[in-house]
Design a protein around this motif. Structure first.
Motif, short mmCIF file in Angstrom:
data_model
loop_
_atom_site.label_atom_id
_atom_site.label_comp_id
_atom_site.label_asym_id
_atom_site.label_seq_id
_atom_site.Cartn_x
_atom_site.Cartn_y
_atom_site.Cartn_z
N SER A 176 12.49 86.02 38.90
CA SER A 176 11.89 86.24 40.21
C SER A 176 10.37 86.01 40.14
O SER A 176 9.71 86.50 39.22
CB SER A 176 12.18 87.67 40.68
N HIS A 177 9.85 85.28 41.11
CA HIS A 177 8.42 84.96 41.10
C HIS A 177 7.61 85.76 42.11
O HIS A 177 6.39 85.84 42.01
CB HIS A 177 8.19 83.46 41.32
N GLY A 178 8.23 86.35 43.12
CA GLY A 178 7.53 87.20 44.08
C GLY A 178 6.65 86.46 45.09
O GLY A 178 5.90 87.10 45.83
N LYS A 179 6.74 85.15 45.16
CA LYS A 179 5.92 84.37 46.10
C LYS A 179 6.68 84.14 47.41
O LYS A 179 7.89 83.98 47.40
CB LYS A 179 5.54 83.02 45.50
N THR A 238 14.82 71.45 44.46
CA THR A 238 14.72 72.86 44.10
C THR A 238 14.20 72.97 42.68
O THR A 238 14.78 72.41 41.75
CB THR A 238 16.10 73.55 44.21
N MET A 239 13.09 73.69 42.55
CA MET A 239 12.48 73.96 41.26
C MET A 239 12.66 75.46 40.98
O MET A 239 12.45 76.28 41.88
CB MET A 239 10.99 73.62 41.29
N VAL A 240 13.07 75.80 39.75
CA VAL A 240 13.37 77.19 39.41
C VAL A 240 12.38 77.71 38.38
O VAL A 240 12.07 77.03 37.40
CB VAL A 240 14.82 77.32 38.88
N SER A 241 11.92 78.92 38.62
CA SER A 241 11.02 79.64 37.72
C SER A 241 11.86 80.35 36.66
O SER A 241 12.83 81.05 36.99
CB SER A 241 10.23 80.67 38.55
N LEU A 242 11.50 80.17 35.38
CA LEU A 242 12.24 80.80 34.29
C LEU A 242 11.41 81.90 33.63
O LEU A 242 10.18 81.82 33.57
CB LEU A 242 12.61 79.76 33.23
N GLY A 243 12.12 82.89 33.09
CA GLY A 243 11.48 83.93 32.30
C GLY A 243 11.39 83.50 30.86
O GLY A 243 11.84 82.42 30.48
N LEU A 247 3.83 78.93 41.67
CA LEU A 247 4.56 80.09 41.18
C LEU A 247 3.85 80.79 40.02
O LEU A 247 4.32 81.82 39.54
CB LEU A 247 5.98 79.68 40.78
N GLU A 248 2.75 80.19 39.57
CA GLU A 248 1.96 80.75 38.46
C GLU A 248 2.82 81.03 37.24
O GLU A 248 2.76 82.10 36.63
CB GLU A 248 1.21 82.01 38.92
N ASN A 249 3.63 80.02 36.89
CA ASN A 249 4.51 80.13 35.74
C ASN A 249 4.68 78.73 35.15
O ASN A 249 5.05 77.80 35.86
CB ASN A 249 5.88 80.69 36.17
N THR A 250 4.41 78.58 33.86
CA THR A 250 4.55 77.26 33.23
C THR A 250 5.99 76.92 32.89
O THR A 250 6.28 75.78 32.53
CB THR A 250 3.69 77.17 31.95
N LYS A 251 6.89 77.88 32.98
CA LYS A 251 8.31 77.63 32.70
C LYS A 251 9.04 77.32 34.01
O LYS A 251 9.56 78.22 34.66
CB LYS A 251 8.93 78.82 31.98
N ILE A 252 9.05 76.04 34.37
CA ILE A 252 9.67 75.57 35.61
C ILE A 252 10.64 74.44 35.26
O ILE A 252 10.34 73.60 34.42
CB ILE A 252 8.59 75.01 36.58
N VAL A 253 11.81 74.44 35.91
CA VAL A 253 12.76 73.35 35.72
C VAL A 253 13.22 72.81 37.07
O VAL A 253 13.22 73.53 38.07
CB VAL A 253 14.00 73.78 34.89
N THR A 254 13.60 71.55 37.08
CA THR A 254 14.18 70.94 38.27
C THR A 254 15.67 71.28 38.27
O THR A 254 16.39 70.96 37.33
CB THR A 254 14.02 69.40 38.23
N LYS A 255 16.12 71.93 39.34
CA LYS A 255 17.53 72.33 39.43
C LYS A 255 18.34 71.32 40.25
O LYS A 255 19.45 70.99 39.90
CB LYS A 255 17.66 73.71 40.06
N HIS A 256 17.75 70.84 41.35
CA HIS A 256 18.52 69.99 42.26
C HIS A 256 17.60 69.05 43.01
O HIS A 256 16.50 69.41 43.40
CB HIS A 256 19.27 70.88 43.26
N THR A 282 13.91 83.05 42.99
CA THR A 282 13.52 82.50 41.69
C THR A 282 13.12 81.02 41.81
O THR A 282 12.81 80.39 40.80
CB THR A 282 14.67 82.59 40.68
N SER A 283 13.12 80.49 43.02
CA SER A 283 12.91 79.05 43.20
C SER A 283 11.90 78.75 44.30
O SER A 283 11.50 79.61 45.07
CB SER A 283 14.25 78.39 43.55
N ILE A 284 11.55 77.48 44.33
CA ILE A 284 10.77 76.93 45.43
C ILE A 284 11.45 75.60 45.78
O ILE A 284 11.83 74.84 44.89
CB ILE A 284 9.28 76.75 45.05
N THR A 285 11.66 75.37 47.06
CA THR A 285 12.28 74.14 47.52
C THR A 285 11.20 73.29 48.18
O THR A 285 10.47 73.76 49.05
CB THR A 285 13.44 74.41 48.49
#
Length: 130
Positions: free
Chosen positions: A114-117, A102-107, A41-50, A78-81
């Protein structure tokens, strides 16, 4: 399944039964899923949601090598599963499977961003050749 990481089971990774502590394995998996998501996702702000049901199928002993594999299930807005499997290279047995994480991209505001991938990208795809 693409296997990305190997971990060596050391004495500090064992539970009182002398086998790999499940919590240690889950920490390794969560870290690997986060790293994979950061890269995709080219974003270092990622969290595990589920995380879906975690299925422990076998174990590992001191000295064994555990390999962690990841596949993309889908890209959300906003996520990748992902799905994950860890296996014991020494015994060739699957240790754990997780069908959906589910991993979520944060602003910068800490809210889903939204990551656009829409598809997996490999490092070679991002390197521009002259």
């Amino acid at each position: 399944m693409r296997f990305h990481t190997r971990k060596w089971v050391k004495p500090e990774d064992l539970n009182p039964n002398g086998t790999l502590f499940g919590g240690k394995l889950l920490a390794w998996i969560d870290e690997e899923l986060a790293l994979y998501s950061i890269i995709q996702l080219e974003n270092t702000k990622i969290v595990t949601k589920h995380m879906s049901e975690i299925n422990f199928r076998s174990s590992a002993n001191q000295g064994d090598i555990v390999e962690i594999g990841i596949d993309v299930v889908k890209f959300g807005n906003t996520s990748i599963t992902l799905r994950c499997e860890a296996r014991n290279i020494m015994t060739r047995e699957t240790i754990i499977t997780i069908d959906s994480v589910t991993m979520v991209s944060l602003g910068i505001d800490g809210k889903p961003h939204s990551h656009g991938k829409t598809a997996i990208e490999f490092i070679n795809d991002r390197i521009k050749t002259s």
